[in-house]
Design an enzyme around this catalytic site. Structure first.
Site, PDB file in Angstrom:
ATOM      1  N   ASP A   1       0.896  -1.150   0.000  1.00 30.33           N
ATOM      2  CA  ASP A   1       0.000   0.000   0.000  1.00 30.33           C
ATOM      3  C   ASP A   1       0.932   1.198   0.000  1.00 30.33           C
ATOM      4  OD1 ASP A   1      -1.453   2.257   0.780  1.00 30.33           O
ATOM      5  OD2 ASP A   1      -2.948   1.039   1.780  1.00 30.33           O
ATOM      6  N   HIS A   2       0.971   1.945  -1.104  1.00 28.93           N
ATOM      7  CA  HIS A   2       2.031   2.952  -1.202  1.00 28.93           C
ATOM      8  C   HIS A   2       1.888   4.059  -0.160  1.00 28.93           C
ATOM      9  CE1 HIS A   2      -0.834   5.297  -3.650  1.00 28.93           C
ATOM     10  NE2 HIS A   2      -0.043   6.339  -3.500  1.00 28.93           N
TER      11      HIS A   2
ATOM     12  N   ASP B   1     -11.086   1.686  -4.018  1.00 25.19           N
ATOM     13  CA  ASP B   1      -9.840   2.232  -4.562  1.00 25.19           C
ATOM     14  C   ASP B   1      -8.989   2.915  -3.494  1.00 25.19           C
ATOM     15  OD1 ASP B   1      -8.028   2.985  -6.610  1.00 25.19           O
ATOM     16  OD2 ASP B   1      -8.936   4.964  -6.739  1.00 25.19           O
TER      17      ASP B   1
ATOM     18  N   HIS C   1      -5.731   2.741   1.611  1.00 24.82           N
ATOM     19  CA  HIS C   1      -4.987   3.904   2.105  1.00 24.82           C
ATOM     20  C   HIS C   1      -5.617   4.507   3.367  1.00 24.82           C
ATOM     21  CE1 HIS C   1      -3.287   3.288  -1.743  1.00 24.82           C
ATOM     22  NE2 HIS C   1      -3.990   4.138  -2.439  1.00 24.82           N
TER      23      HIS C   1
END
Ligand code: BG6
Length: 511
Positions: free
Chosen positions: A200-201, A258, A263
């Site tokens: 998960d960036h 998304d 996030h």
């Protein structure tokens, strides 16, 4: 004293020395895709430029498009020019590109893996990569199970000659709890959980990690970080961009899948978790998962009291007229996919009892802004005349994840003058001015951690499932009631999202 000081300086410098991983190969499935060109290769190039990669390093790209090594290298070089700011150094590129290889092949077919195995063996002897491989799944998620099965059957889920084998899985990690559980089971048939790196960036972003530094490296915040002092928390992930060319993907995903499932839930965990005993993978992830377990399930019959979905209509962003979501390329003109979500969640534990966490994420909002705002209870009694406190608001501590990365604390202060008027002002810290070092890109940090074998900033199986479990009732309710509220592009979301807070006597911040 001087000796202690110099010893501390040496220790500090040593900690800052670049961590260089062992030799190895990163194999990218979906190599002709957007992520490879926009994020993965620029991040690897930057690591190479900073000498954070071992010399015995290689990248292998796999996808169905026929291409030679040279063509693949040329494509990546052009992508680097396009997606990375700053000049590409000819010398660094030459040495980096020498380690880039391409293998055309169908990732569903066993023969592709035979070819891959041979290539990897050859790289071990030609480039000294020592049997260490990381397989990066950046292809369409529908291919993940087939790739993993083929890797396993080809004996690639173990490194060669005592080397390591790791698997990186890009989002989306399933579509709901059931599919995430199935995917976990498929991955774990061939790879041990310790080999799996769900990426998960957001966890690679410096300012997201800084939530932990703020909380646990300071003595003054933790004592007030609980229901005794905190009135509520707002987490915002606002984007000014629309869905652009990703209409087809977005129609399937929507903002909840998304952005929120991954996030936002990660940011929520870092904000709400208990102090971990150490900054290591098990301690940090154990505390995060406890937060997810404590989130109060949203009753399916009451979803509308807790969740709002919105979709942008034609409007204006930064002075430019932009189309509505239904007018975007590859989007159904009657689509009810949400481009905006607002949620209210409670964390039923000792620390956060009765404190609402308001979450919102959306596209085509007025600006890009990701932040966590902790709003504290108002002062219980102000001894000043009521007229003198009109400009006073409760204290708010804001962690600005992006842009203008930093912190701000809203405090009450006396307005200069002979009376006693008090008003709110912001104390601001901008990281950009506090440190000289430039923050690395999220993918740089995560790719380095992958090569170093440090999964602290990656997601564990139970975290991924825990997060879907929270959202499942909302998705089920929405699928049975295909309706969406609209908001004009360039505004802060639908009215219903404002009502969600107004009902509680609160309002959204304007970042
Ligand atoms: C991605 C989403 O995961 O994150 C995109 O798929 C979104 O829709 C992006 O735009 C936002 O990331 P960042 O780093 O720009 O905040």
């Amino acid at each position: 004293m001087a000796d202690t000081q110099s010893l501390q300086n040496i220790l500090r410098d040593e900690q800052r020395l670049p961590r260089v991983p062992e030799p190895g190969v990163v194999v990218i499935f979906g190599a002709s895709g957007d992520l490879t060109a926009r994020k993965l290769v620029p991040a690897l190039y930057d690591l190479a430029a900073q000498r954070r990669l071992p010399l015995e390093f290689a990248v292998v790209g796999i996808s169905r498009t026929e291409m030679s090594n040279e063509e693949f290298r040329g494509k990546l070089r052009r992508a680097l020019e396009e997606h990375r700011s700053g000049e590409v150094s000819g010398d660094v590129w030459e040495s980096f590109a020498g380690g880039i290889f391409y293998l055309p092949g169908d990732s569903k077919k066993a023969e592709t893996y035979k070819g891959l195995k041979e290539l990897l063996k050859r790289l071990d002897s030609e480039r000294g990569t020592q049997g260490n491989r990381a397989f990066y799944l950046s292809s369409s998620p529908s291919l993940f199970p087939a790739i993993v099965e083929n890797l396993g059957e080809a004996g690639l889920s173990e490194g060669e000659d005592g080397g390591w084998s790791r698997l990186v899985v890009e989002k989306p990690f399933g579509r709901d709890l059931e599919s995430a559980q199935e995917l976990n089971a498929e991955l774990q048939r061939y790879f041990d959980e310790t080999q799996i790196y769900r990426i998960d960036h957001y966890l690679g972003k410096e300012t997201v990690q800084n939530i932990l530094a703020l909380r646990f490296a300071n003595g003054i915040f933790e004592p007030v970080w609980n229901q005794h002092y905190v009135d509520h928390v707002q987490i915002t992930v606002a984007e000014d961009i629309g869905v652009g060319t990703r209409g087809a993907f977005y129609e399937e995903a929507g903002a909840l899948r998304d952005i929120v499932q991954n996030h936002v839930m990660q940011v929520l965990c870092l904000t709400a978790m208990e102090p971990p005993v150490a900054f290591d993978a098990e301690s940090v992830r154990e505390e995060k998962v406890k937060v997810l377990r404590a989130v109060r399930p949203i009753p399916e019959g009451e979803v509308e009291d807790y969740a709002v979905r919105g979709q942008y209509e034609r409007g204006w962003v930064f002075g430019e007229e932009v189309p509505g979501y239904r007018e975007e390329e590859n989007v159904d003109p009657e689509s009810v996919t949400e481009t905006y979500v607002a949620l209210k969640v409670f964390i039923d534990n000792y620390r956060w009892a009765r404190v609402p966490f308001y979450i919102r994420a959306g596209k085509r909002l007025p600006k890009k802004a990701t932040e966590v705002a902790i709003q504290f209870h108002a002062s219980p009694h102000t001894p000043f005349a009521r007229d003198d406190t009109k400009g006073l608001a409760p204290n708010v501590l804001v962690v600005r994840v992006q842009p203008e990365e930093g912190l701000s604390l809203k405090i009450g202060a006396k307005v200069p003058g002979t009376g006693f008027e008090v008003s709110s002002v912001n104390m601001d810290l901008l990281y950009g001015t506090a440190f000289l070092e430039e923050a690395p890109d999220a993918y740089q940090r995560l790719l380095l951690d992958l090569m170093l074998g440090d999964p602290t900033l990656f997601i564990r199986a139970d975290e991924a499932e825990g997060s879907w479990k929270i959202l499942d009732p909302v998705m089920r309710h929405w699928s049975q009631k295909p309706e969406v509220s609209f908001y004009q592009a360039g505004t802060w979301g639908p009215e219903e999202a404002d009502d969600l807070l107004e009902r509680d006597g609160r309002e959204w911040r304007r970042p």
